[in-house]
Design a protein around this motif. Structure first.
Motif, PDB file in Angstrom:
ATOM      1  N   ARG A 108      -5.373  90.190  50.144  1.00 17.54           N
ATOM      2  CA  ARG A 108      -6.608  90.387  51.341  1.00 17.54           C
ATOM      3  C   ARG A 108      -7.868  90.598  50.851  1.00 17.54           C
ATOM      4  O   ARG A 108      -8.976  90.232  51.617  1.00 17.54           O
ATOM      5  CB  ARG A 108      -6.098  91.520  52.172  1.00 17.54           C
ATOM      6  CG  ARG A 108      -4.827  91.542  52.675  1.00 17.54           C
ATOM      7  CD  ARG A 108      -4.441  92.961  53.332  1.00 17.54           C
ATOM      8  NE  ARG A 108      -3.286  92.917  54.163  1.00 17.54           N
ATOM      9  CZ  ARG A 108      -2.505  93.471  55.010  1.00 17.54           C
ATOM     10  NH1 ARG A 108      -2.987  94.617  55.067  1.00 17.54           N
ATOM     11  NH2 ARG A 108      -1.415  93.170  55.606  1.00 17.54           N
ATOM     12  N   GLU A 109      -8.105  90.837  49.647  1.00 13.94           N
ATOM     13  CA  GLU A 109      -9.445  90.945  48.870  1.00 13.94           C
ATOM     14  C   GLU A 109      -9.404  91.024  47.562  1.00 13.94           C
ATOM     15  O   GLU A 109      -8.344  91.303  46.748  1.00 13.94           O
ATOM     16  CB  GLU A 109     -10.297  91.953  49.639  1.00 13.94           C
ATOM     17  CG  GLU A 109      -9.663  93.449  49.094  1.00 13.94           C
ATOM     18  CD  GLU A 109     -10.776  94.510  49.594  1.00 13.94           C
ATOM     19  OE1 GLU A 109     -10.854  94.420  50.955  1.00 13.94           O
ATOM     20  OE2 GLU A 109     -10.800  95.741  48.933  1.00 13.94           O
ATOM     21  N   VAL A 110     -10.432  90.837  46.882  1.00 11.80           N
ATOM     22  CA  VAL A 110     -10.460  90.781  45.395  1.00 11.80           C
ATOM     23  C   VAL A 110     -12.012  91.669  45.055  1.00 11.80           C
ATOM     24  O   VAL A 110     -13.035  91.369  45.816  1.00 11.80           O
ATOM     25  CB  VAL A 110     -10.646  89.518  44.545  1.00 11.80           C
ATOM     26  CG1 VAL A 110     -11.614  88.737  45.345  1.00 11.80           C
ATOM     27  CG2 VAL A 110     -10.933  89.696  43.106  1.00 11.80           C
ATOM     28  N   ARG A 111     -12.096  92.573  44.290  1.00 13.42           N
ATOM     29  CA  ARG A 111     -12.956  93.614  43.832  1.00 13.42           C
ATOM     30  C   ARG A 111     -13.413  93.054  42.204  1.00 13.42           C
ATOM     31  O   ARG A 111     -12.550  93.189  41.728  1.00 13.42           O
ATOM     32  CB  ARG A 111     -12.784  94.904  44.068  1.00 13.42           C
ATOM     33  CG  ARG A 111     -12.208  95.384  45.442  1.00 13.42           C
ATOM     34  CD  ARG A 111     -11.850  96.958  45.415  1.00 13.42           C
ATOM     35  NE  ARG A 111     -11.400  97.146  46.706  1.00 13.42           N
ATOM     36  CZ  ARG A 111     -10.922  98.298  47.218  1.00 13.42           C
ATOM     37  NH1 ARG A 111     -10.610  99.379  46.259  1.00 13.42           N
ATOM     38  NH2 ARG A 111     -10.693  98.601  48.490  1.00 13.42           N
ATOM     39  N   PHE A 112     -14.630  92.559  42.271  1.00 11.69           N
ATOM     40  CA  PHE A 112     -14.956  91.894  41.182  1.00 11.69           C
ATOM     41  C   PHE A 112     -16.412  92.490  40.504  1.00 11.69           C
ATOM     42  O   PHE A 112     -17.084  92.893  41.563  1.00 11.69           O
ATOM     43  CB  PHE A 112     -15.251  90.447  41.468  1.00 11.69           C
ATOM     44  CG  PHE A 112     -15.863  89.457  40.227  1.00 11.69           C
ATOM     45  CD1 PHE A 112     -15.131  88.990  39.420  1.00 11.69           C
ATOM     46  CD2 PHE A 112     -17.110  89.303  40.340  1.00 11.69           C
ATOM     47  CE1 PHE A 112     -15.725  88.382  38.230  1.00 11.69           C
ATOM     48  CE2 PHE A 112     -17.649  88.718  39.238  1.00 11.69           C
ATOM     49  CZ  PHE A 112     -16.991  88.149  38.290  1.00 11.69           C
TER      50      PHE A 112
END
Length: 213
Positions: A69-73
Motif C-alpha cells: 500500500r505504501e513505501v516510506r523512504f
C-alpha cells in the motif's frame, strides 16, 4: 530462482488457508482508512519514479499488507525526513532483496477499490522466468486480529499482470489471457485448473513456451 510453493506462507492463500496475526494498530474496514504501523527500522533499498529515475536510500520495515500500500523512504539513515510514496507515485521499489511494482487494480479483483474508485497497489515480485509471478497481500479486519489474504498474479512478457483468484475470473479472463496456448486456455475455461492449481498453470505454460520457442 525462487521456487513457488503454495505450502509456504507467501502462497498459503492458494489453498484457501489464512492465518491470524496480532497487531497493535487499529484497522478500519475501508481500504483507504487502513492505519499502517511504524517500525522505525530501515533497510537499504531504492525507489523508481514515474520518470524512471532510480533513487537509492533506505526504506522502512513494514508488514506484508503495508508493503502493498505504501513505501516510506529516506535518502539515508541519518536523514530525519521520511517521504511516503503511494503506488500511483512510483513504478517500483526495492527493499533489501524484495521488489515491488505498482499495479492498477482496474476491475477491483484485489478488493483495493473504495467507493468504486480505481486504486493502484504494489505487488511483490516472487519469481521471474517465462512468467513473472507476483503476490498481493490484503487484510480482512476483525478488531485487533486480521486475516491476511495472499492473492497471486501472473504476467506474460509484454502484457499486464492478471490476478488468479475467483472461478469466474479464471474461466473468463485468465483463460483469454493464455489464448496463445489453446490447451491451457481450455483447461482454464473448463475450470479443470482451479484456484489451487496456480502452480500447475505456471509450470504448464512455462514448459509449453520453452518447447515452442
Amino acid at each position: 530462482m525462487y521456487k513457488i510453493n503454495i505450502k509456504t506462507i507467501a502462497f498459503s492463500r492458494l489453498v484457501s488457508v489464512s492465518f491470524m496475526i496480532y497487531v497493535v494498530c487499529a484497522f478500519e474496514p475501508s481500504f483507504s482508512q487502513v492505519k499502517i504501523c511504524s517500525s522505525g527500522l530501515f533497510l537499504n533499498g531504492y525507489v523508481v519514479t514515474l520518470e524512471k529515475d532510480t533513487i537509492h536510500g533506505v526504506i522502512e520495515i513494514l508488514d506484508e499488507v503495508a508493503y502493498c500500500r505504501e513505501v516510506r523512504f529516506k535518502k539515508s539513515t541519518t536523514e530525519s525526513a521520511v517521504t511516503t510514496y503511494k503506488p500511483r507515485d512510483l513504478l517500483a521499489y526495492k527493499i533489501k532483496d524484495d521488489t515491488y511494482e505498482s499495479y492498477k487494480d482496474v476491475h477491483c479483483i484485489l478488493k483495493s477499490c473504495n467507493n468504486n474508485q480505481l486504486n493502484e497497489v504494489f505487488i511483490k515480485l516472487i519469481e521471474e522466468d517465462v512468467l513473472k509471478i507476483f503476490m498481493y497481500a490484503a487484510n480482512i479486519n476483525s478488531s485487533y486480529l486480521y486475516t491476511i489474504d495472499y492473492i497471486p498474479l501472473v504476467q506474460k512478457k509484454e502484457f499486464n499482470p492478471k490476478p488468479f483468484k475467483t472461478r469466474r475470473q479464471i474461466r473468463k479472463v485468465v483463460s483469454t489471457y493464455f489464448a496463445d496456448y489453446p490447451e491451457l486456455a481450455q483447461k482454464l475455461r473448463d475450470y479443470t485448473y482451479k484456484y489451487e492449481n496456480f502452480e500447475d498453470v505456471v509450470a504448464d505454460y512455462s514448459n509449453w513456451y520453452k518447447a515452442n520457442q
